[in-house]
Design a protein around this motif. Sequence first.
Motif, PDB file in Angstrom:
ATOM      1  N   ASN A 139       0.829  -1.207   0.000  1.00 19.79           N
ATOM      2  CA  ASN A 139       0.000   0.000   0.000  1.00 19.79           C
ATOM      3  C   ASN A 139       0.860   1.252   0.000  1.00 19.79           C
ATOM      4  O   ASN A 139       0.483   2.291  -0.562  1.00 19.79           O
ATOM      5  N   LYS A 142       1.405   1.866  -3.500  1.00 23.46           N
ATOM      6  CA  LYS A 142       0.181   2.232  -4.216  1.00 23.46           C
ATOM      7  C   LYS A 142      -0.265   3.659  -3.915  1.00 23.46           C
ATOM      8  O   LYS A 142      -0.736   4.386  -4.820  1.00 23.46           O
ATOM      9  N   GLU A 146      -1.667   6.913  -6.243  1.00 26.94           N
ATOM     10  CA  GLU A 146      -2.950   7.558  -5.946  1.00 26.94           C
ATOM     11  C   GLU A 146      -2.758   9.050  -5.685  1.00 26.94           C
ATOM     12  O   GLU A 146      -3.593   9.871  -6.098  1.00 26.94           O
ATOM     13  N   HIS A 177       3.064  -0.806  -9.110  1.00 29.58           N
ATOM     14  CA  HIS A 177       2.541  -1.349 -10.372  1.00 29.58           C
ATOM     15  C   HIS A 177       1.036  -1.598 -10.290  1.00 29.58           C
ATOM     16  O   HIS A 177       0.328  -1.425 -11.293  1.00 29.58           O
ATOM     17  N   GLU A 178       0.549  -1.978  -9.122  1.00 28.15           N
ATOM     18  CA  GLU A 178      -0.893  -2.134  -8.964  1.00 28.15           C
ATOM     19  C   GLU A 178      -1.585  -0.783  -9.108  1.00 28.15           C
ATOM     20  O   GLU A 178      -2.648  -0.675  -9.742  1.00 28.15           O
ATOM     21  N   GLY A 179      -0.987   0.257  -8.531  1.00 24.13           N
ATOM     22  CA  GLY A 179      -1.554   1.594  -8.660  1.00 24.13           C
ATOM     23  C   GLY A 179      -1.587   2.069 -10.100  1.00 24.13           C
ATOM     24  O   GLY A 179      -2.563   2.684 -10.546  1.00 24.13           O
ATOM     25  N   ALA A 181      -1.700   0.105 -12.719  1.00 24.38           N
ATOM     26  CA  ALA A 181      -2.709  -0.712 -13.420  1.00 24.38           C
ATOM     27  C   ALA A 181      -4.115  -0.152 -13.219  1.00 24.38           C
ATOM     28  O   ALA A 181      -4.973  -0.269 -14.106  1.00 24.38           O
ATOM     29  N   GLU A 182      -4.338   0.469 -12.072  1.00 24.05           N
ATOM     30  CA  GLU A 182      -5.651   1.039 -11.778  1.00 24.05           C
ATOM     31  C   GLU A 182      -5.775   2.488 -12.253  1.00 24.05           C
ATOM     32  O   GLU A 182      -6.863   3.067 -12.180  1.00 24.05           O
ATOM     33  N   ASN A 183      -4.679   3.057 -12.716  1.00 17.90           N
ATOM     34  CA  ASN A 183      -4.679   4.433 -13.223  1.00 17.90           C
ATOM     35  C   ASN A 183      -3.944   4.445 -14.562  1.00 17.90           C
ATOM     36  O   ASN A 183      -2.750   4.778 -14.642  1.00 17.90           O
ATOM     37  N   ALA A 184      -4.672   4.052 -15.590  1.00 24.74           N
ATOM     38  CA  ALA A 184      -4.077   3.813 -16.908  1.00 24.74           C
ATOM     39  C   ALA A 184      -3.495   5.069 -17.540  1.00 24.74           C
ATOM     40  O   ALA A 184      -2.807   4.980 -18.570  1.00 24.74           O
TER      41      ALA A 184
END
Length: 336
Positions: A139, A142, A146, A177-179, A181-184
């Motif tokens: 997190n 991430k 964000e 990388h997850e962040g 992926a959620e924010n293209a």
Amino acid sequence: MKTSILGTLCLTVAAGLMSTSAIADTSDRRIALSNNYAGNSWRQAMLTSWEKVGGAAVSDGTVAAADAFTTAENQVTEQAAQIQNLILQGYNAIVINAASPEGLNGAVKEACDAGVVVVSFDGIVTEPCAYRIAVDFKNMGKVQVEYLAGRIDGGDLLEIRGLAGVFVDDEISAGIHEGVAENAQFKIQGSVHGDWAQDVAQKAVAGILPSLPEIKAVVTQGGDGYGAAQAFKAAGRPTPIIVMGNRHDELTWWKEQKDANGYETMSVSIAPGVSTLAFWVAQQVLDGKEVPQDLSVPFLKITQDTLEVSLANTQAGGVANVEYSLDDAKAVISGN
């Protein structure tokens, strides 16, 4: 500063319910720190906090010893041998900042089988008999993306990773990388290892910059923000938003830029004083207290509004920090 940081960490201590006096039941017990790496300011601050709090606990008779040992290299085999030596030396508890989540499990199991309490923190171990004090490092990665999503419309990013092969590095990177992926609207155009050290990060960033397009922001792991800023400056490139990692030189540079041109960013890291929480958790287990096998603590975040007070209370060459008292540890234990 301690009040504000403790507030940030959400540590609620019930006044009058917890005693900070010496605990007779552990006055003859010996606690050791097994540390796998000391090559950056965070690790140095972590060791200093351990020595300060552990030394005071020895002086007031709470424990008989609180010794720290650091391996020369970040090698699993060397740290495993160190743990085995600590068992033979008769330590009652071993606190570990581990080189690997799984690689030390054999040595950790040996310690548990010998009746030694094992508490891991920062770099935790997965052996079930050990206690773990974990930060949600994923997190922590991430939230950087964000934050950027709330600041800019998108763009190309540079990722500075930590020490290769270490659990913390993998988790923070996975969160970044997850962040993304959620924010293209964001794309990571390059990734380098900065080893959580400014000089290493500066050299690594300087090496990759010529191959990169315009970078809108740099996502980091701590101990690399100032080095990144210097690399961009030396290359004559625009300074992107660089997420900082709570080091004094990073906060100082940020403050200078904020005063000069309104530069905005954020800073995030685990407080190096988490080693003192691990010390008190080990002491509490030795004292017969019921402690959850897995504990979690928040990371320490510095914002545009808290920069000045955080910098004023961070030692030159050090890291924004909080050291845990016995009362704080009891609060964390009961809170989990």
